[in-house]
Design an enzyme around this catalytic site. Structure first.
Site, PDB file in Angstrom:
ATOM      1  N   GLY A  43       0.814  -1.218   0.000  1.00  0.00           N
ATOM      2  CA  GLY A  43       0.000   0.000   0.000  1.00  0.00           C
ATOM      3  C   GLY A  43       0.844   1.262   0.000  1.00  0.00           C
ATOM      4  N   CYS A  44       1.895   1.257   0.797  1.00  0.00           N
ATOM      5  CA  CYS A  44       2.755   2.452   0.891  1.00  0.00           C
ATOM      6  C   CYS A  44       3.500   2.693  -0.417  1.00  0.00           C
ATOM      7  CB  CYS A  44       3.727   2.314   2.058  1.00  0.00           C
ATOM      8  SG  CYS A  44       2.872   2.212   3.656  1.00  0.00           S
ATOM      9  N   THR A  45       3.877   1.634  -1.086  1.00  0.00           N
ATOM     10  CA  THR A  45       4.550   1.767  -2.380  1.00  0.00           C
ATOM     11  C   THR A  45       3.581   2.332  -3.419  1.00  0.00           C
ATOM     12  OG1 THR A  45       6.079  -0.017  -1.865  1.00  0.00           O
ATOM     13  CG2 THR A  45       5.786   0.516  -4.200  1.00  0.00           C
TER      14      THR A  45
END
Length: 151
Positions: A43-45
């Site tokens: 998700g952060c990527t």
């Protein structure tokens, strides 16, 4: 979480190169300040890559993008290099800004309760006042939603 109309708390944190960066360094510019749980997670990527893809549009609007997590400066450097992230990533291992901005919260995952960063974004105006607060944002649409808001 902080509220719209609140003065954004100042902070000084290290960037991916170990240089100290303060919020007040960007007085007179709008700032997208986004908090995310961890470098190189799915998700952060996706969220970081969405901000990178929209980077030119933010620059055209004179908006600075700053991402903050608990990861080390070295982790941020690898993350930024791997995904060609052109914006500022700040390391907050002591949770100074993370806690001041109210994004260190109880989270539930698979029935387990733990403390962690709730993916959140603040839009700070040119005078350092919080203009927009977005809590529990979706990684894929966060950048696009802010651009739509900015018009």
């Amino acid at each position: 979480m902080l509220e719209i109309g609140t003065k954004a708390p100042d902070f000084t944190l290290a960037d991916k190169n170990g240089n100290l960066v303060s919020l007040h360094d960007f007085a007179g510019k709008k700032i997208v300040l986004y908090f995310y749980p961890k470098d190189n997670t799915p998700g952060c990527t996706r969220q970081a890559c969405a901000f990178a893809a929209a980077y030119d549009a933010f620059i055209e609007k004179n908006v600075i993008i700053i991402g903050i997590s608990k990861d080390s400066a070295a982790s941020h450097a690898k993350f930024a290099e791997k995904h060609n992230l052109p914006f500022i990533l700040l390391s907050d291992p002591d949770r100074i800004a993370i806690e001041e901005y109210g994004v260190w919260q109880e989270k539930k995952m698979y029935g387990k309760v733990s403390m962690g960063i709730v993916r959140s974004t603040y839009l700070i105006d040119e005078n350092g006042i919080i203009e927009k607060v977005m809590s529990k944002v979706k990684p894929d649409t966060n950048a696009e939603e802010i651009l739509a808001y900015l018009g």
